[in-house]
Each structure stands twice: as C-alpha cells, then as structure tokens.
Scaffold this active site. Structure first.
Site, mmCIF file in Angstrom:
data_model
loop_
_atom_site.group_PDB
_atom_site.id
_atom_site.type_symbol
_atom_site.label_atom_id
_atom_site.label_comp_id
_atom_site.label_asym_id
_atom_site.label_seq_id
_atom_site.Cartn_x
_atom_site.Cartn_y
_atom_site.Cartn_z
ATOM 1 N N HIS A 213 53.067 -0.676 52.060
ATOM 2 C CA HIS A 213 54.115 -0.555 51.177
ATOM 3 C C HIS A 213 55.086 -1.752 51.116
ATOM 4 O O HIS A 213 54.948 -2.585 51.405
ATOM 5 C CB HIS A 213 55.168 0.662 52.108
ATOM 6 C CG HIS A 213 55.473 0.015 53.310
ATOM 7 N ND1 HIS A 213 56.668 -0.853 53.417
ATOM 8 C CD2 HIS A 213 54.732 0.000 54.520
ATOM 9 C CE1 HIS A 213 56.942 -0.999 54.902
ATOM 10 N NE2 HIS A 213 55.691 -0.662 55.467
ATOM 11 N N ASP A 214 55.454 -1.701 49.637
ATOM 12 C CA ASP A 214 56.182 -2.572 49.011
ATOM 13 C C ASP A 214 55.751 -4.170 49.049
ATOM 14 O O ASP A 214 56.452 -5.170 49.137
ATOM 15 C CB ASP A 214 57.585 -2.681 50.114
ATOM 16 C CG ASP A 214 58.394 -1.549 50.254
ATOM 17 O OD1 ASP A 214 58.752 -1.011 49.023
ATOM 18 O OD2 ASP A 214 58.516 -0.932 51.063
ATOM 19 N N GLY B 274 53.240 -4.330 55.602
ATOM 20 C CA GLY B 274 54.461 -4.022 54.667
ATOM 21 C C GLY B 274 55.029 -5.330 54.136
ATOM 22 O O GLY B 274 55.338 -6.126 54.913
#
Length: 256
Positions: free
Chosen positions: A120-121, A138
């Site tokens: 994520h991200d 992440g």
C-alpha cells in the site's frame, strides 16, 4: 472493440477503453477504469480502485489493487494507479493505498517479475526492473530506472534512488541513494553503477563527477560536511545535486 472471454467476469460498473483483451477466468471489479490496448491473460484479478492506463500486459495470477495488508485500513476508498506499457508478470500483487497517501502508484515502462509484491501507498517510477519475489513494504518509493534483483526485501518507508543496481537476496531498512550498486550483508555501498549509467547514455565526465561526489561524501564522518564540499565542487551538476538532496532528505538514513 474489446475481446472479453465468456469465462471472464466484468462488473457492469467497470469502465473499459478500446482493444483490450480479457482472458478466461479474469475478474474485473466495480469502480475500476482500464484504458486501451491492455492484455489480461487468464486468471487476472483487477480489484476495486484500479486505474490502469494503456498497453499493459498482465500475466496469469496477477492481482491488482488488492485490499491493503494494513490493520489501520478501515475500508476507505483508495486507488491503485498503473501507467502505460508495463509488463506485470505471473502472481504479482499490488495493493491499493490507505488513508496515509490515498493511492499506490506504478509508473510506465516497468517490468515487475513473477511473484513480487508492491504494498500500500508505494510509488514506483518509470523504467524500473524488479526481480522475482522481491517485496516492498508500505510506502516505499522507487525512483526511475532502478534495477532490483530477485528476492529482495525493503522495509516500509524506504526510498530507492534512480539508476541503482541492487544485489539479489539483499534486504534493507535504509535508503539506497541514486546511481550506485548496493548489496552484501548487511547492505552497503559497493560503488557507482558504471555499466548501467553508460548504457543509459551518461557521459564519462558525468560518471566521474558522480563517483567523485560519493568519494567526498562518504569520506566524511558527518555526511553533511561531505554534501557541502560536493556541492561546492560541482555546483552545476544536476546529478550531484540529486545525490546531495536525496541524502539530506532521507528519513531512514542512507547506506554507507
């Protein structure tokens, strides 16, 4: 006209461009946008929140815009943006963003090899090659034209500079500055990526400035002193400035 296998599922709310090929057992969820001339081989899953450009290839088992593997994720609407002309190989997983950044981004002209993971991200630039089974935690950032070998591990929030070569099987919890070769255990600076820079058209003069800048910076006990000296010696070099600003803004510290 799109070619969609009768054994594929495309949600009525999904938005597809033109000339896409959707193979059997593919699943395309709602709230997804796919551009033109993409090819999804069999068994590719495009989850909600995906925003995909043009001319990408997705190989069997790829899972794009998956739910983040983050316990802080509470179901907020976030995105996974994929650019153009990427080759995303078998069983690659790319999570969508969280409330932290709102989206995961993969640029254009990248090769993501089999079984690798983008959490994520993360932000992956353009022209990168990422080896088999490499994993990004992440919010990792990878700048353009990085080459990362197989089975590498990157701690969350790490940044990887442009034009680097990272040794297979390595792991890092620190940032990898641009233009270098990094590897060994623990990971450390192993010189300038001479062959990679020459292949990308860097002149001998520019390569020498990069090499000298690292010699200056890493020869100092305090990196700030080396940065000041390198900038003074090469005030007009955008490559040296990139190195200096990268190190100055590093949040996890750079390898040495």
């Amino acid at each position: 006209m799109n070619q969609i296998s009768p054994m594929a599922y495309v949600d009525p709310e999904a938005i597809l461009g033109d000339n896409n090929i959707i193979g059997p057992f593919c699943y395309i969820d709602k709230n997804t946008v796919i551009g033109d001339n993409n090819k999804l081989y069999n068994s590719v899953t495009i989850h909600t929140g995906a925003r995909i450009g043009n001319n990408n290839e997705f190989f069997p088992g790829a899972s794009i815009s998956t739910k983040p593997q983050d316990l802080k994720f509470k179901g907020e609407e976030t995105l996974c943006e994929i650019g153009n002309d990427n080759s995303i190989r078998e069983n690659v997983t790319i999570s969508r963003g969280t409330a932290s950044k709102g989206k995961t981004v993969v640029g254009s002209n990248n090769l993501l090899m089999e079984n690798m993971h983008v959490a994520h991200d993360c932000v992956i630039g353009n022209g990168c090659i990422i080896g088999n089974s490499t994993k990004f935690a992440g919010e990792v950032v990878v700048d353009d034209y990085a080459i990362i070998s197989a089975t590498c591990l990157f701690h969350q929030f790490c940044r990887v500079g442009s034009y680097i070569m990272f040794q297979g099987g390595s792991r890092t919890s620190q940032d990898i500055p641009p233009f270098v070769i990094a590897g060994k255990e623990p990971v450390r600076y192993a010189g300038v990526n001479l062959i990679g820079l020459r292949r990308r058209g860097f002149t001998n003069e520019t390569i020498e400035a990069i090499h000298d800048a690292y010699r200056i910076i890493y020869s100092k006990g305090v990196l700030k002193d080396g940065i000041t000296e390198a900038r003074a010696k090469y005030p007009d070099s955008k490559e040296v400035e990139y190195i200096c600003s990268f190190i100055e803004t590093s949040k996890r510290g750079v390898i040495r």
